[in-house]
Design an enzyme around this catalytic site. Structure first.
Site, PDB file in Angstrom:
ATOM      1  N   HIS A 226      37.320  42.349  36.940  1.00  9.47           N
ATOM      2  CA  HIS A 226      36.760  42.997  38.135  1.00  9.47           C
ATOM      3  C   HIS A 226      35.663  42.084  38.692  1.00  9.47           C
ATOM      4  O   HIS A 226      35.940  41.020  39.222  1.00  9.47           O
ATOM      5  CB  HIS A 226      36.264  44.395  37.732  1.00  9.47           C
ATOM      6  CG  HIS A 226      35.864  45.295  38.849  1.00  9.47           C
ATOM      7  ND1 HIS A 226      36.089  45.026  40.161  1.00  9.47           N
ATOM      8  CD2 HIS A 226      35.226  46.506  38.831  1.00  9.47           C
ATOM      9  CE1 HIS A 226      35.618  46.026  40.910  1.00  9.47           C
ATOM     10  NE2 HIS A 226      35.081  46.929  40.113  1.00  9.47           N
ATOM     11  N   LYS A 259      45.310  33.528  32.785  1.00  2.88           N
ATOM     12  CA  LYS A 259      45.118  34.132  34.111  1.00  2.88           C
ATOM     13  C   LYS A 259      44.187  33.213  34.875  1.00  2.88           C
ATOM     14  O   LYS A 259      43.144  32.803  34.346  1.00  2.88           O
ATOM     15  CB  LYS A 259      44.473  35.512  33.971  1.00  2.88           C
ATOM     16  CG  LYS A 259      45.445  36.601  33.580  1.00  2.88           C
ATOM     17  CD  LYS A 259      45.748  37.514  34.780  1.00  2.88           C
ATOM     18  CE  LYS A 259      46.877  38.463  34.495  1.00  2.88           C
ATOM     19  NZ  LYS A 259      46.436  39.790  34.149  1.00  2.88           N
ATOM     20  N   PHE A 263      42.444  34.759  41.610  1.00  2.00           N
ATOM     21  CA  PHE A 263      43.760  34.941  42.232  1.00  2.00           C
ATOM     22  C   PHE A 263      44.362  36.270  41.777  1.00  2.00           C
ATOM     23  O   PHE A 263      44.170  36.673  40.623  1.00  2.00           O
ATOM     24  CB  PHE A 263      44.722  33.814  41.845  1.00  2.00           C
ATOM     25  CG  PHE A 263      44.385  32.501  42.473  1.00  2.00           C
ATOM     26  CD1 PHE A 263      44.950  32.131  43.682  1.00  2.00           C
ATOM     27  CD2 PHE A 263      43.478  31.642  41.861  1.00  2.00           C
ATOM     28  CE1 PHE A 263      44.633  30.910  44.275  1.00  2.00           C
ATOM     29  CE2 PHE A 263      43.147  30.428  42.442  1.00  2.00           C
ATOM     30  CZ  PHE A 263      43.721  30.058  43.651  1.00  2.00           C
ATOM     31  N   HIS A 265      45.583  40.458  42.897  1.00  5.09           N
ATOM     32  CA  HIS A 265      44.867  41.686  43.216  1.00  5.09           C
ATOM     33  C   HIS A 265      45.764  42.875  42.947  1.00  5.09           C
ATOM     34  O   HIS A 265      46.971  42.800  43.188  1.00  5.09           O
ATOM     35  CB  HIS A 265      44.442  41.683  44.695  1.00  5.09           C
ATOM     36  CG  HIS A 265      43.345  42.644  44.975  1.00  5.09           C
ATOM     37  ND1 HIS A 265      43.578  43.970  45.247  1.00  5.09           N
ATOM     38  CD2 HIS A 265      42.005  42.467  44.983  1.00  5.09           C
ATOM     39  CE1 HIS A 265      42.418  44.568  45.417  1.00  5.09           C
ATOM     40  NE2 HIS A 265      41.445  43.691  45.268  1.00  5.09           N
ATOM     41  N   ARG A 274      39.747  39.998  52.856  1.00  2.00           N
ATOM     42  CA  ARG A 274      38.372  39.514  53.014  1.00  2.00           C
ATOM     43  C   ARG A 274      38.269  38.001  52.880  1.00  2.00           C
ATOM     44  O   ARG A 274      37.242  37.402  53.202  1.00  2.00           O
ATOM     45  CB  ARG A 274      37.490  40.174  51.937  1.00  2.00           C
ATOM     46  CG  ARG A 274      37.514  41.683  52.006  1.00  2.00           C
ATOM     47  CD  ARG A 274      37.040  42.312  50.719  1.00  2.00           C
ATOM     48  NE  ARG A 274      37.922  42.007  49.587  1.00  2.00           N
ATOM     49  CZ  ARG A 274      37.717  42.426  48.340  1.00  2.00           C
ATOM     50  NH1 ARG A 274      36.677  43.181  48.066  1.00  2.00           N
ATOM     51  NH2 ARG A 274      38.556  42.103  47.373  1.00  2.00           N
ATOM     52  N   ASP A 316      36.799  36.766  45.307  1.00  2.72           N
ATOM     53  CA  ASP A 316      35.989  36.014  44.343  1.00  2.72           C
ATOM     54  C   ASP A 316      36.246  34.514  44.403  1.00  2.72           C
ATOM     55  O   ASP A 316      35.410  33.724  43.968  1.00  2.72           O
ATOM     56  CB  ASP A 316      36.260  36.516  42.911  1.00  2.72           C
ATOM     57  CG  ASP A 316      35.802  37.935  42.743  1.00  2.72           C
ATOM     58  OD1 ASP A 316      34.720  38.254  43.236  1.00  2.72           O
ATOM     59  OD2 ASP A 316      36.534  38.739  42.133  1.00  2.72           O
ATOM     60  N   ARG A 341      27.632  46.002  46.196  1.00  2.04           N
ATOM     61  CA  ARG A 341      28.526  47.144  45.957  1.00  2.04           C
ATOM     62  C   ARG A 341      27.770  48.448  45.719  1.00  2.04           C
ATOM     63  O   ARG A 341      28.351  49.536  45.824  1.00  2.04           O
ATOM     64  CB  ARG A 341      29.489  46.808  44.820  1.00  2.04           C
ATOM     65  CG  ARG A 341      30.597  47.788  44.516  1.00  2.04           C
ATOM     66  CD  ARG A 341      31.519  48.089  45.685  1.00  2.04           C
ATOM     67  NE  ARG A 341      32.292  46.977  46.214  1.00  2.04           N
ATOM     68  CZ  ARG A 341      33.471  46.552  45.769  1.00  2.04           C
ATOM     69  NH1 ARG A 341      34.045  47.169  44.770  1.00  2.04           N
ATOM     70  NH2 ARG A 341      34.101  45.528  46.338  1.00  2.04           N
TER      71      ARG A 341
HETATM   72  C1  LIG Z   1      43.355  41.362  39.533  1.00  2.00           C
HETATM   73  C2  LIG Z   1      44.456  41.548  38.512  1.00  2.00           C
HETATM   74  C3  LIG Z   1      43.886  42.213  37.246  1.00  2.00           C
HETATM   75  C4  LIG Z   1      45.538  42.436  39.115  1.00  2.00           C
HETATM   76  O1  LIG Z   1      46.413  42.666  38.132  1.00  2.00           O
HETATM   77  P1  LIG Z   1      47.674  43.649  38.165  1.00  2.00           P
HETATM   78  O2  LIG Z   1      47.884  44.298  39.477  1.00  2.00           O
HETATM   79  O3  LIG Z   1      47.519  44.533  36.982  1.00  2.00           O
HETATM   80  O4  LIG Z   1      48.827  42.625  38.010  1.00  2.00           O
HETATM   81  P2  LIG Z   1      49.294  42.013  36.650  1.00  2.00           P
HETATM   82  O5  LIG Z   1      48.114  41.543  35.848  1.00  2.00           O
HETATM   83  O6  LIG Z   1      50.224  42.979  36.015  1.00  2.00           O
HETATM   84  O7  LIG Z   1      50.078  40.743  37.163  1.00  2.00           O
HETATM   85  C5  LIG Z   1      51.440  40.728  37.556  1.00  2.00           C
HETATM   86  C6  LIG Z   1      52.019  39.366  37.195  1.00  2.00           C
HETATM   87  O8  LIG Z   1      51.301  38.349  37.884  1.00  2.00           O
HETATM   88  C7  LIG Z   1      50.647  37.477  36.972  1.00  2.00           C
HETATM   89  N1  LIG Z   1      49.301  37.232  37.474  1.00  2.00           N
HETATM   90  C8  LIG Z   1      48.534  38.073  38.211  1.00  2.00           C
HETATM   91  N2  LIG Z   1      47.360  37.506  38.487  1.00  2.00           N
HETATM   92  C9  LIG Z   1      47.384  36.305  37.908  1.00  2.00           C
HETATM   93  C10 LIG Z   1      46.466  35.256  37.841  1.00  2.00           C
HETATM   94  N3  LIG Z   1      45.274  35.359  38.432  1.00  2.00           N
HETATM   95  N4  LIG Z   1      46.802  34.139  37.159  1.00  2.00           N
HETATM   96  C11 LIG Z   1      48.012  34.011  36.564  1.00  2.00           C
HETATM   97  N5  LIG Z   1      48.952  34.984  36.591  1.00  2.00           N
HETATM   98  C12 LIG Z   1      48.629  36.101  37.262  1.00  2.00           C
HETATM   99  C13 LIG Z   1      50.572  38.257  35.666  1.00  2.00           C
HETATM  100  O9  LIG Z   1      50.489  37.398  34.550  1.00  2.00           O
HETATM  101  C14 LIG Z   1      51.852  39.048  35.709  1.00  2.00           C
HETATM  102  O10 LIG Z   1      52.901  38.192  35.355  1.00  2.00           O
HETATM  103  P3  LIG Z   1      54.121  38.742  34.455  1.00  2.00           P
HETATM  104  O11 LIG Z   1      54.758  39.802  35.312  1.00  2.00           O
HETATM  105  O12 LIG Z   1      54.941  37.530  34.220  1.00  2.00           O
HETATM  106  O13 LIG Z   1      53.490  39.296  33.214  1.00  2.00           O
HETATM  107  C15 LIG Z   1      45.086  40.175  38.136  1.00  2.00           C
HETATM  108  O14 LIG Z   1      45.664  39.610  39.270  1.00  2.00           O
HETATM  109  C16 LIG Z   1      44.079  39.233  37.508  1.00  2.00           C
HETATM  110  O15 LIG Z   1      43.818  39.325  36.300  1.00  2.00           O
HETATM  111  N6  LIG Z   1      43.493  38.318  38.314  1.00  2.00           N
HETATM  112  C17 LIG Z   1      42.482  37.422  37.818  1.00  2.00           C
HETATM  113  C18 LIG Z   1      41.126  38.116  37.779  1.00  2.00           C
HETATM  114  C19 LIG Z   1      40.525  38.318  39.150  1.00  2.00           C
HETATM  115  O16 LIG Z   1      40.484  37.411  39.962  1.00  2.00           O
HETATM  116  N7  LIG Z   1      39.997  39.526  39.363  1.00  2.00           N
HETATM  117  C20 LIG Z   1      39.332  39.882  40.601  1.00  2.00           C
HETATM  118  C21 LIG Z   1      40.102  40.959  41.298  1.00  2.00           C
HETATM  119  S1  LIG Z   1      39.402  41.311  42.892  1.00  2.00           S
END
Ligand SMILES: CC(C)(COP(=O)(O)OP(=O)(O)OC[C@H]1O[C@@H](n2cnc3c(N)ncnc32)[C@H](O)[C@@H]1OP(=O)(O)O)[C@@H](O)C(=O)NCCC(=O)NCCS
Length: 393
Positions: A226, A259, A263, A265, A274, A316, A341
């Site tokens: 987050h 991860k 990247f 969302h 944004r 981010d 926030r």
């Molecule tokens: C934000 C986040 C938690 C959203 O997750 P989500 O909706 O639950 O999606 P998932 O984590 O299930 O991802 C779906 C697929 O994309 C991949 N993926 C998503 N974000 C990724 C990332 N930043 N880097 C690499 N792979 C990623 C996952 O590994 C997953 O692959 P799979 O289906 O082969 O297992 C996730 O994108 C993430 O961890 N991002 C990095 C942290 C981040 O930037 N957070 C700020 C959010 S505003």
């Protein structure tokens, strides 16, 4: 088989009039206004007012809010003393959480509201403004003390964003930098039922107080999935070093199934609404500080990752390098997110309190089948009560 919505993905739990995220049109509205219009035209104070009150302030209302904000800017001595108790190698989010908790305890003590801790709408609006006003001093002091620097007192002649930078760096920032920082605060202010906001709403739903809800939200925001992500982006930039290393670094990172922070969302699947505004602010900062290598690394990693995975940057990604260029330490990034926030959190806390229902979902049990303590003989009366038909209990 129960249909379990792991992570509550796709579940709509309530109405909100605070903001609307539309992944289809890639738009984000605060009380109906597109966030990029607000970022281009408004000071953060006006956006805070909008989130709390539903309308942008008149000139008089903005002047009033600014006057109250100025009155509550200074770090109280006991809150400073509490921050000083937090070990210097603790995460600054622990410092911010501790400070917010003490501010709440001081404010609620002696007001007889222990049993009605939720408080009235007026109480909660005042508390929200005071928290909003004092958080910059907490964040700025946190960065300064970690650098071994003295606290800098607020300046009455500066607006919120300029004063925030003044208290952090002890010098007046250029207008372009103040503007980029102001825009980042606006972009971070609100985003519907994200994890920290939902945490605040869950706590509010038990009729707990506003401060407890904010403290819980700070805890939720600390996590790398987050709020901690902007910090993690800078660690990635440090690891990669420069644009020419991107490909090799990405090969390894993806092979290790890492991860890539900044990247992806949960809601936006085709890009975060944004990002373009924050990227424009980052470009302006790159030019201002003459740091083209930052833009080169940023652009290369983005285009490589998008072309390989089809996953787009979130806010981010541009905000991390922007805060770095302004001079914030990487550890200060998530506390900055709190300062922004807190406006959205408190707007949601007041909305939840105004039309409350206790938030209490169900779970599907998947533990061991019923079993018993060896040698324990059930009391006949207890057995009789347990076997009584449900309607008689
Ligand atoms: C934000 C986040 C938690 C959203 O997750 P989500 O909706 O639950 O999606 P998932 O984590 O299930 O991802 C779906 C697929 O994309 C991949 N993926 C998503 N974000 C990724 C990332 N930043 N880097 C690499 N792979 C990623 C996952 O590994 C997953 O692959 P799979 O289906 O082969 O297992 C996730 O994108 C993430 O961890 N991002 C990095 C942290 C981040 O930037 N957070 C700020 C959010 S505003």
């Amino acid at each position: 088989m129960t249909d379990i919505k792991k992570g509550l993905a796709g579940v709509v739990v309530d109405y909100t009039a605070v903001s609307k995220v539309n992944p289809e049109t890639n738009s984000l509205l605060y009380r109906g206004y597109p966030v990029h219009e607000l970022a281009a035209t408004q000071p953060f104070e006006a956006v805070a007012y909008l989130l709390w009150n539903g309308e942008l302030p008149t000139d008089a209302a903005l002047a009033d809010l600014r006057a109250t904000e100025r009155e509550n800017r200074a770090l109280p001595a006991d809150v400073k003393a509490a921050i000083d108790l937090v070990p210097l190698d603790a995460h600054p989010m622990d410092e911010v959480r501790t400070a917010a908790s003490l501010i709440g305890a001081r404010d609620l003590a002696g007001n007889g509201s222990v049993l009605e801790a939720g408080g009235s709408v007026e109480d909660n609006l005042e508390r929200s403004v005071r928290l909003f006003a004092v958080l910059p001093a907490i964040v700025a002091y946190g960065q300064r003390r970690r650098r071994g620097e003295e606290i800098v007192a607020p300046r009455d002649d500066l607006d919120y964003a300029a004063n925030f930078l003044w208290m952090t760096f002890g010098e007046e920032a250029d207008e372009l930098v103040v503007d980029a920082f102001n825009q980042s605060m606006i972009l971070y202010a609100e985003h519907s039922f994200n994890a920290s906001t939902f945490t605040a709403r869950v706590i509010t739903s038990t009729t707990s107080d506003l401060y407890s809800a904010v403290v819980g939200a700070i805890g939720a925001l600390k996590g790398a999935l987050h709020g901690g992500a902007n910090e993690a982006v800078l660690h990635i930039f440090d690891e990669i070093g420069s644009a020419e290393n991107v490909n090799a670094w990405l090969d390894t990172a993806l092979a290790e199934k890492r991860k890539i922070m900044g990247f992806g969302h949960r809601v936006y699947k085709r890009g975060d609404s944004r990002v373009p505004t924050m990227k424009a602010a980052l470009d302006a900062l790159v030019e201002h500080y003459d740091r083209p290598e930052v833009a080169a690394l940023y652009d290369t990693l983005e285009s490589e990752f998008v072309s390989r995975k089809g996953i787009y940057p979130n806010l981010d990604y541009p905000s991390g390098p922007a805060y770095n260029l302004i001079g914030f330490d990487t550890l200060t990034f998530t506390p900055l997110f709190v300062a922004a926030r807190v406006t959205g959190w408190t707007a949601h806390i007041m909305e939840q309190a105004a039309a409350n229902a206790l938030i209490r979902p169900l779970s599907e049990y998947n533990g061991p089948d019923e079993r018993h303590i060896e040698g324990y003989v059930v009391d006949a009366a207890v057995l009789a009560a347990a076997e009584r038909p449900a309607e008689a209990q």
